[in-house]
Design a protein around this motif. Structure first.
Motif, PDB file in Angstrom:
ATOM      1  N   ASP A   1     -35.954  15.547  37.274  1.00 53.13           N
ATOM      2  CA  ASP A   1     -34.615  15.849  37.769  1.00 53.13           C
ATOM      3  C   ASP A   1     -34.681  17.059  38.689  1.00 53.13           C
ATOM      4  N   ILE A   2     -33.778  17.096  39.648  1.00 50.87           N
ATOM      5  CA  ILE A   2     -33.624  18.250  40.526  1.00 50.87           C
ATOM      6  C   ILE A   2     -32.469  19.086  39.969  1.00 50.87           C
TER       7      ILE A   2
ATOM      8  N   PHE B   1     -33.313  25.387  44.693  1.00 44.02           N
ATOM      9  CA  PHE B   1     -33.464  24.110  44.009  1.00 44.02           C
ATOM     10  C   PHE B   1     -34.828  24.099  43.326  1.00 44.02           C
TER      11      PHE B   1
ATOM     12  N   ARG C   1     -37.497  21.253  40.835  1.00 43.78           N
ATOM     13  CA  ARG C   1     -37.698  19.968  40.153  1.00 43.78           C
ATOM     14  C   ARG C   1     -38.313  20.256  38.801  1.00 43.78           C
TER      15      ARG C   1
ATOM     16  N   LEU D   1     -38.461  24.602  44.744  1.00 44.96           N
ATOM     17  CA  LEU D   1     -38.467  23.916  46.038  1.00 44.96           C
ATOM     18  C   LEU D   1     -38.075  24.908  47.137  1.00 44.96           C
TER      19      LEU D   1
END
Length: 128
Positions: free
Chosen positions: A6-7, A19, A21, A41
């Protein structure tokens, strides 16, 4: 609960900052706590491991170095009418459609196909 792959959007003091992951979630040796490995990210890419309770992984606020932090699972927004015009016999519904139906579907969607190969060649011919 947010899950592996999931992000999530990370908030610091109620402001979105990055963000990430979720790479892995493993139980910690402390009861009801988890080691959550995150791929940040951003540039440069970085992997961090935080030890959090399930409710923190699910979006409750927690504190790190005296600063409020919150994880929010990111859901890709659906495009308006993205799947509204699919015929009942589309491949997405598990059935095949015949060639006549696919041509009709292409006309309905009015999509354009752009060939990058032709654009590249056109650009080269103008230079010579």
């Amino acid at each position: 609960m947010a899950e592996i792959k999931d992000i999530v959007l990370i908030y610091l003091e109620d402001a979105p900052v990055s963000f990430a992951r979720i790479e892995d979630i493993m139980p910690d040796r402390k009861k009801d706590w988890y080691q959550i490995r995150l791929l940040m990210l951003q540039i440069p890419l970085q992997v961090v491991t935080w030890i959090l309770k399930a409710e923190y992984i699910n979006g409750d606020d927690f504190f790190m170095n005296g600063k409020s932090i919150r994880l929010e699972k990111v859901e890709a927004p659906a495009l308006p009418g993205e799947h509204d015009d699919l015929p009942e016999t589309s491949p997405e519904n598990g059935k095949e459609i015949d060639a006549g139906e696919s041509a009709d579907s292409a006309e309905k969607n009015q999509g354009n196909i752009i060939s990058f190969f032709k654009r590249k060649n056109r650009g080269n011919s103008q230079k010579t």
